[in-house]
Design a protein around this motif. Structure first.
Motif, PDB file in Angstrom:
ATOM      1  N   LEU A 223      -7.236  -3.248  -9.392  1.00  0.00           N
ATOM      2  CA  LEU A 223      -8.080  -4.164 -10.161  1.00  0.00           C
ATOM      3  C   LEU A 223      -7.327  -4.863 -11.286  1.00  0.00           C
ATOM      4  CD1 LEU A 223     -11.403  -2.121 -10.309  1.00  0.00           C
ATOM      5  CD2 LEU A 223     -10.816  -4.054  -8.814  1.00  0.00           C
ATOM      6  N   ASN A 224      -6.121  -4.381 -11.585  1.00  0.00           N
ATOM      7  CA  ASN A 224      -5.298  -4.995 -12.616  1.00  0.00           C
ATOM      8  C   ASN A 224      -4.118  -5.749 -11.992  1.00  0.00           C
ATOM      9  OD1 ASN A 224      -4.615  -5.606 -15.302  1.00  0.00           O
ATOM     10  ND2 ASN A 224      -3.134  -3.947 -15.349  1.00  0.00           N
ATOM     11  N   ALA A 225      -4.241  -6.108 -10.734  1.00  0.00           N
ATOM     12  CA  ALA A 225      -3.151  -6.797 -10.040  1.00  0.00           C
ATOM     13  C   ALA A 225      -3.706  -7.990  -9.266  1.00  0.00           C
ATOM     14  CB  ALA A 225      -2.445  -5.829  -9.089  1.00  0.00           C
ATOM     15  N   LEU A 226      -2.802  -8.863  -8.884  1.00  0.00           N
ATOM     16  CA  LEU A 226      -3.166 -10.057  -8.122  1.00  0.00           C
ATOM     17  C   LEU A 226      -3.193  -9.734  -6.631  1.00  0.00           C
ATOM     18  CD1 LEU A 226      -0.949 -12.600 -10.110  1.00  0.00           C
ATOM     19  CD2 LEU A 226      -3.434 -12.284 -10.268  1.00  0.00           C
ATOM     20  N   CYS A 227      -3.936  -8.714  -6.271  1.00  0.00           N
ATOM     21  CA  CYS A 227      -4.017  -8.252  -4.883  1.00  0.00           C
ATOM     22  C   CYS A 227      -4.829  -9.222  -4.033  1.00  0.00           C
ATOM     23  CB  CYS A 227      -4.632  -6.855  -4.819  1.00  0.00           C
ATOM     24  SG  CYS A 227      -3.539  -5.593  -5.499  1.00  0.00           S
ATOM     25  N   GLU A 228      -4.378  -9.372  -2.800  1.00  0.00           N
ATOM     26  CA  GLU A 228      -5.018 -10.272  -1.847  1.00  0.00           C
ATOM     27  C   GLU A 228      -5.497  -9.528  -0.607  1.00  0.00           C
ATOM     28  OE1 GLU A 228      -5.733 -13.497  -2.076  1.00  0.00           O
ATOM     29  OE2 GLU A 228      -4.889 -13.712  -4.064  1.00  0.00           O
ATOM     30  N   GLY A 229      -5.641  -8.208  -0.695  1.00  0.00           N
ATOM     31  CA  GLY A 229      -6.112  -7.433   0.444  1.00  0.00           C
ATOM     32  C   GLY A 229      -4.991  -6.668   1.108  1.00  0.00           C
ATOM     33  N   ALA A 230      -5.330  -6.018   2.190  1.00  0.00           N
ATOM     34  CA  ALA A 230      -4.376  -5.180   2.913  1.00  0.00           C
ATOM     35  C   ALA A 230      -4.490  -5.447   4.410  1.00  0.00           C
ATOM     36  CB  ALA A 230      -4.650  -3.706   2.618  1.00  0.00           C
ATOM     37  N   PRO A 231      -3.354  -5.439   5.117  1.00  0.00           N
ATOM     38  CA  PRO A 231      -3.394  -5.691   6.558  1.00  0.00           C
ATOM     39  C   PRO A 231      -3.771  -4.467   7.390  1.00  0.00           C
ATOM     40  CG  PRO A 231      -1.130  -5.490   5.830  1.00  0.00           C
ATOM     41  CD  PRO A 231      -1.988  -5.412   4.597  1.00  0.00           C
ATOM     42  N   GLY A 232      -3.948  -3.316   6.748  1.00  0.00           N
ATOM     43  CA  GLY A 232      -4.339  -2.125   7.500  1.00  0.00           C
ATOM     44  C   GLY A 232      -3.764  -0.864   6.879  1.00  0.00           C
ATOM     45  N   ILE A 233      -3.986   0.239   7.571  1.00  0.00           N
ATOM     46  CA  ILE A 233      -3.509   1.547   7.143  1.00  0.00           C
ATOM     47  C   ILE A 233      -2.475   2.008   8.162  1.00  0.00           C
ATOM     48  CG2 ILE A 233      -4.166   3.971   6.751  1.00  0.00           C
ATOM     49  CD1 ILE A 233      -5.441   2.209   4.704  1.00  0.00           C
ATOM     50  N   ASP A 234      -1.318   2.441   7.692  1.00  0.00           N
ATOM     51  CA  ASP A 234      -0.280   2.944   8.589  1.00  0.00           C
ATOM     52  C   ASP A 234      -0.438   4.433   8.851  1.00  0.00           C
ATOM     53  OD1 ASP A 234       1.050   0.415   8.674  1.00  0.00           O
ATOM     54  OD2 ASP A 234       1.911   0.851   6.718  1.00  0.00           O
ATOM     55  N   LEU A 235      -0.936   5.169   7.856  1.00  0.00           N
ATOM     56  CA  LEU A 235      -1.043   6.619   7.958  1.00  0.00           C
ATOM     57  C   LEU A 235      -2.202   7.098   7.094  1.00  0.00           C
ATOM     58  CD1 LEU A 235       0.335   9.436   8.692  1.00  0.00           C
ATOM     59  CD2 LEU A 235       1.494   9.211   6.494  1.00  0.00           C
ATOM     60  N   MET A 236      -3.023   7.995   7.651  1.00  0.00           N
ATOM     61  CA  MET A 236      -4.081   8.643   6.877  1.00  0.00           C
ATOM     62  C   MET A 236      -4.198  10.062   7.400  1.00  0.00           C
ATOM     63  SD  MET A 236      -6.361   8.647   4.479  1.00  0.00           S
ATOM     64  CE  MET A 236      -6.523   6.922   4.034  1.00  0.00           C
ATOM     65  N   GLU A 237      -3.827  11.019   6.565  1.00  0.00           N
ATOM     66  CA  GLU A 237      -3.907  12.425   6.949  1.00  0.00           C
ATOM     67  C   GLU A 237      -4.761  13.172   5.942  1.00  0.00           C
ATOM     68  OE1 GLU A 237       0.019  14.071   7.281  1.00  0.00           O
ATOM     69  OE2 GLU A 237       0.564  12.747   8.944  1.00  0.00           O
ATOM     70  N   TRP A 238      -5.709  13.937   6.443  1.00  0.00           N
ATOM     71  CA  TRP A 238      -6.537  14.798   5.614  1.00  0.00           C
ATOM     72  C   TRP A 238      -6.002  16.209   5.810  1.00  0.00           C
ATOM     73  CZ3 TRP A 238     -10.360  11.935   8.962  1.00  0.00           C
ATOM     74  CH2 TRP A 238     -10.576  10.650   8.466  1.00  0.00           C
ATOM     75  N   ARG A 239      -5.216  16.688   4.857  1.00  0.00           N
ATOM     76  CA  ARG A 239      -4.458  17.927   5.018  1.00  0.00           C
ATOM     77  C   ARG A 239      -5.262  19.191   4.746  1.00  0.00           C
ATOM     78  NH1 ARG A 239       1.247  17.334   4.560  1.00  0.00           N
ATOM     79  NH2 ARG A 239       1.822  15.472   5.725  1.00  0.00           N
ATOM     80  N   LYS A 240      -6.148  19.149   3.751  1.00  0.00           N
ATOM     81  CA  LYS A 240      -6.974  20.299   3.363  1.00  0.00           C
ATOM     82  C   LYS A 240      -8.377  19.779   3.081  1.00  0.00           C
ATOM     83  CE  LYS A 240      -3.867  23.725   2.305  1.00  0.00           C
ATOM     84  NZ  LYS A 240      -3.882  25.039   2.846  1.00  0.00           N
ATOM     85  N   PRO A 241      -9.392  20.629   3.253  1.00  0.00           N
ATOM     86  CA  PRO A 241     -10.745  20.196   2.922  1.00  0.00           C
ATOM     87  C   PRO A 241     -10.888  19.892   1.428  1.00  0.00           C
ATOM     88  CG  PRO A 241     -10.776  22.289   4.124  1.00  0.00           C
ATOM     89  CD  PRO A 241      -9.360  21.987   3.792  1.00  0.00           C
ATOM     90  N   VAL A 242     -11.654  18.866   1.128  1.00  0.00           N
ATOM     91  CA  VAL A 242     -12.047  18.561  -0.249  1.00  0.00           C
ATOM     92  C   VAL A 242     -13.439  19.146  -0.420  1.00  0.00           C
ATOM     93  CG1 VAL A 242     -12.610  16.735  -1.886  1.00  0.00           C
ATOM     94  CG2 VAL A 242     -10.610  16.502  -0.391  1.00  0.00           C
ATOM     95  N   LEU A 243     -13.550  20.138  -1.299  1.00  0.00           N
ATOM     96  CA  LEU A 243     -14.805  20.869  -1.470  1.00  0.00           C
ATOM     97  C   LEU A 243     -15.522  20.457  -2.743  1.00  0.00           C
ATOM     98  CD1 LEU A 243     -13.499  24.408  -0.468  1.00  0.00           C
ATOM     99  CD2 LEU A 243     -14.654  22.731   0.991  1.00  0.00           C
TER     100      LEU A 243
END
Length: 162
Positions: free
Chosen positions: A77-97
């Motif tokens: 929100l503090n940058a001149l971001c124009e979006g993202a072309p996608g996700i290369d990697l998403m790993e959920w390693r441990k449960p978030v409780l």
């Protein structure tokens, strides 16, 4: 947030941005799950304890959404971001409780100007999120398109081009 937003030139490889902390509440786990991932271990404490997750657990998609919010609050929100072309990697390693506190960092892995879009660069990030015990719960990599401070060959700021 600062008055001057971060531009592509501010995202040098190796730069790190702190994420969180974010306290995960039972109510938000259940609310997210009811809307987007209504599996028993995300909706009910007893069902979560009876599962391999060990308690009321956030959906992996909820974990991803919390990561996105921490990224937004940290630098997007503090940058001149124009979006993202996608996700290369998403790993959920441990449960978030329920009751976990999440924090971590985003690191710029590489940054390069886009050939197809003058005035825009692309920065690739690695995001690591841990719980309060220092356990890695989420690992992700993705690229973000960010406007350059000065568009090549134009000599004006990106805000004027918008």
């Amino acid at each position: 947030m600062s008055a001057e937003k971060l531009s592509f030139e501010d995202f040098e490889p190796g730069r790190r941005f702190a994420l969180g902390p974010k306290l995960v509440l039972a109510e938000e786990i259940i609310e997210f799950a009811a809307e987007f991932d209504p599996q028993p271990m995300h909706l009910d404490e007893a069902a979560g304890r009876a599962s391999i997750l060990g308690g009321l657990a956030a959906s992996g998609w909820h974990t991803s959404a919390m990561l996105m919010r921490m990224m937004a609050d940290s630098y997007i929100l503090n940058a001149l971001c124009e979006g993202a072309p996608g996700i290369d990697l998403m790993e959920w390693r441990k449960p978030v409780l329920s009751g976990d506190t999440l924090q971590g960092h985003s690191t710029v892995l590489e940054a390069r100007p886009m050939r197809s879009r003058p005035g825009i660069g692309i920065a690739k990030f690695r995001h690591e999120v841990e719980n309060q015990r220092g356990e890695l719960v989420c690992l992700s990599e993705n690229s973000v398109m960010i406007r350059m401070r000065l568009a090549p060959g134009i000599g004006t700021s990106p805000e004027v081009l918008a």
